[in-house]
Design a protein around this motif. Structure first.
Motif, PDB file in Angstrom:
ATOM      1  N   PRO A  68       0.891  -1.730  -0.153  1.00 32.38           N
ATOM      2  CA  PRO A  68       0.409   0.062   0.164  1.00 32.38           C
ATOM      3  C   PRO A  68       0.942   1.412   0.114  1.00 32.38           C
ATOM      4  O   PRO A  68      -0.074   2.150  -0.419  1.00 32.38           O
ATOM      5  N   ASP A  69       2.114   1.232   0.663  1.00 30.05           N
ATOM      6  CA  ASP A  69       3.085   2.313   0.305  1.00 30.05           C
ATOM      7  C   ASP A  69       3.487   2.728  -0.914  1.00 30.05           C
ATOM      8  O   ASP A  69       4.057   4.044  -1.142  1.00 30.05           O
ATOM      9  N   LYS A  70       3.772   2.113  -2.137  1.00 34.36           N
ATOM     10  CA  LYS A  70       4.285   1.825  -3.061  1.00 34.36           C
ATOM     11  C   LYS A  70       3.204   1.633  -4.239  1.00 34.36           C
ATOM     12  O   LYS A  70       3.298   2.903  -4.668  1.00 34.36           O
ATOM     13  N   ASP A  71       2.697   1.219  -4.233  1.00 39.23           N
ATOM     14  CA  ASP A  71       1.481   0.566  -4.945  1.00 39.23           C
ATOM     15  C   ASP A  71       0.400   1.181  -5.099  1.00 39.23           C
ATOM     16  O   ASP A  71      -0.763   0.804  -6.316  1.00 39.23           O
ATOM     17  N   VAL A  72      -0.689   1.718  -4.245  1.00 37.25           N
ATOM     18  CA  VAL A  72      -1.657   2.409  -4.237  1.00 37.25           C
ATOM     19  C   VAL A  72      -1.943   3.768  -3.275  1.00 37.25           C
ATOM     20  O   VAL A  72      -1.098   4.677  -3.808  1.00 37.25           O
ATOM     21  N   ASP A  73      -3.123   4.770  -4.549  1.00 37.03           N
ATOM     22  CA  ASP A  73      -3.177   5.579  -4.684  1.00 37.03           C
ATOM     23  C   ASP A  73      -4.674   5.736  -4.602  1.00 37.03           C
ATOM     24  O   ASP A  73      -5.034   5.756  -4.972  1.00 37.03           O
ATOM     25  N   VAL A  74      -4.691   6.532  -3.229  1.00 36.23           N
ATOM     26  CA  VAL A  74      -6.434   7.226  -3.004  1.00 36.23           C
ATOM     27  C   VAL A  74      -5.851   8.743  -3.185  1.00 36.23           C
ATOM     28  O   VAL A  74      -5.376   9.377  -2.029  1.00 36.23           O
ATOM     29  N   SER A  75      -6.976   8.981  -3.777  1.00 40.20           N
ATOM     30  CA  SER A  75      -7.636  10.296  -4.105  1.00 40.20           C
ATOM     31  C   SER A  75      -9.085  10.708  -4.223  1.00 40.20           C
ATOM     32  O   SER A  75     -10.011  10.127  -4.478  1.00 40.20           O
ATOM     33  N   ILE A  76      -9.205  12.590  -4.067  1.00 40.59           N
ATOM     34  CA  ILE A  76     -10.310  12.828  -4.412  1.00 40.59           C
ATOM     35  C   ILE A  76      -9.906  13.506  -5.029  1.00 40.59           C
ATOM     36  O   ILE A  76      -9.912  14.838  -4.960  1.00 40.59           O
ATOM     37  N   ALA A  77     -10.716  13.825  -5.764  1.00 41.56           N
ATOM     38  CA  ALA A  77     -11.444  14.999  -6.528  1.00 41.56           C
ATOM     39  C   ALA A  77     -12.815  15.498  -7.327  1.00 41.56           C
ATOM     40  O   ALA A  77     -13.141  13.836  -7.879  1.00 41.56           O
ATOM     41  N   ASP A  78     -13.232  16.261  -7.474  1.00 38.54           N
ATOM     42  CA  ASP A  78     -14.370  17.008  -7.643  1.00 38.54           C
ATOM     43  C   ASP A  78     -15.221  15.774  -6.945  1.00 38.54           C
ATOM     44  O   ASP A  78     -16.677  15.520  -7.631  1.00 38.54           O
ATOM     45  N   GLY A  79     -14.998  15.482  -6.146  1.00 37.41           N
ATOM     46  CA  GLY A  79     -16.482  14.202  -5.457  1.00 37.41           C
ATOM     47  C   GLY A  79     -16.541  13.144  -5.890  1.00 37.41           C
ATOM     48  O   GLY A  79     -17.475  12.750  -5.298  1.00 37.41           O
ATOM     49  N   VAL A  80     -14.985  12.406  -5.903  1.00 36.41           N
ATOM     50  CA  VAL A  80     -14.974  11.103  -6.686  1.00 36.41           C
ATOM     51  C   VAL A  80     -13.798  10.643  -5.843  1.00 36.41           C
ATOM     52  O   VAL A  80     -13.069  11.057  -5.943  1.00 36.41           O
ATOM     53  N   LEU A  81     -14.167   9.236  -5.370  1.00 32.21           N
ATOM     54  CA  LEU A  81     -12.987   8.789  -4.867  1.00 32.21           C
ATOM     55  C   LEU A  81     -12.376   8.486  -5.866  1.00 32.21           C
ATOM     56  O   LEU A  81     -13.349   7.163  -6.652  1.00 32.21           O
ATOM     57  N   ASN A  82     -11.019   7.717  -5.904  1.00 31.72           N
ATOM     58  CA  ASN A  82     -10.317   7.473  -6.991  1.00 31.72           C
ATOM     59  C   ASN A  82      -9.481   6.406  -6.083  1.00 31.72           C
ATOM     60  O   ASN A  82      -8.386   6.943  -5.097  1.00 31.72           O
ATOM     61  N   ILE A  83      -9.213   5.145  -6.501  1.00 40.65           N
ATOM     62  CA  ILE A  83      -8.603   3.841  -5.420  1.00 40.65           C
ATOM     63  C   ILE A  83      -8.132   3.300  -7.465  1.00 40.65           C
ATOM     64  O   ILE A  83      -8.318   3.267  -8.261  1.00 40.65           O
ATOM     65  N   SER A  84      -7.255   3.645  -6.784  1.00 42.02           N
ATOM     66  CA  SER A  84      -5.667   3.135  -8.255  1.00 42.02           C
ATOM     67  C   SER A  84      -4.732   2.747  -7.922  1.00 42.02           C
ATOM     68  O   SER A  84      -3.713   2.514  -6.597  1.00 42.02           O
ATOM     69  N   ALA A  85      -4.081   0.980  -8.046  1.00 42.53           N
ATOM     70  CA  ALA A  85      -3.371   0.321  -7.578  1.00 42.53           C
ATOM     71  C   ALA A  85      -2.519  -0.306  -9.218  1.00 42.53           C
ATOM     72  O   ALA A  85      -2.934  -0.549  -9.709  1.00 42.53           O
ATOM     73  N   THR A  86      -1.295  -0.689  -9.040  1.00 44.85           N
ATOM     74  CA  THR A  86      -0.049  -1.405  -9.545  1.00 44.85           C
ATOM     75  C   THR A  86      -0.232  -2.526  -8.834  1.00 44.85           C
ATOM     76  O   THR A  86       0.550  -2.804  -7.320  1.00 44.85           O
TER      77      THR A  86
END
Length: 155
Positions: A68-86
């Protein structure tokens, strides 16, 4: 005697009604199309569940085998939760005179619309046992004002 079941792509029990697309989140429809164009298979789909627990929106994403420290990104933009991982997974097997290696790479992404009024600064994320959990406190519901009588004056 053994019965064989045949499957056809037009089997109504396997397909949702065409208008069900419009009752789901627009982001789930976009995610489906994105996975289609990315050549997505079941291995590249990020499984998530959403629930409301104790006045919190709880989103759990299944992400085994990632850091989770290197491969996961959690962000919020314009009222949308974005979860991305590699995900990068490599296995090696040495046996009598042979060597075998397999690797799996993939990018995963989900977008989830947040309810109106969710404070982006109060959202917390944690990772344990392959599950990413994102908690967003829901805003207090506005209490409707009691009807009030407005006095009419004469000029």
């Amino acid at each position: 005697m053994t019965e064989m079941l045949s499957w056809t792509p037009f089997d109504a029990a396997r397909w949702a009604a065409p208008f069900d697309l419009f009752t789901s989140s627009p982001f789930s429809v976009l995610d489906s199309f994105q996975r289609l164009f990315d050549g997505g298979t079941e291995n590249t789909a990020m499984r998530v569940e959403e629930a409301i627990e104790d006045n919190m929106l709880v989103v759990r994403a299944e992400l085994p085998g990632v850091d989770p420290d290197k491969d996961v990104d959690v962000s919020i933009a314009d009222g949308v939760l974005n979860i991305s991982a590699t995900r990068e997974q490599k296995t090696e097997k040495h046996t009598d005179g042979s060597y075998r290696t397999e690797f799996h790479y993939g990018s995963l992404q989900r977008r989830i619309a947040l309810p109106d009024g969710v404070s982006e600064t109060d959202i917390k994320a944690s990772y344990k046992d392959g599950i990413l959990e994102v908690r967003a406190p829901l805003p207090a519901k506005a209490v409707p004002a009691a009807p009030a009588k407005v006095a009419i004056t004469r000029d």
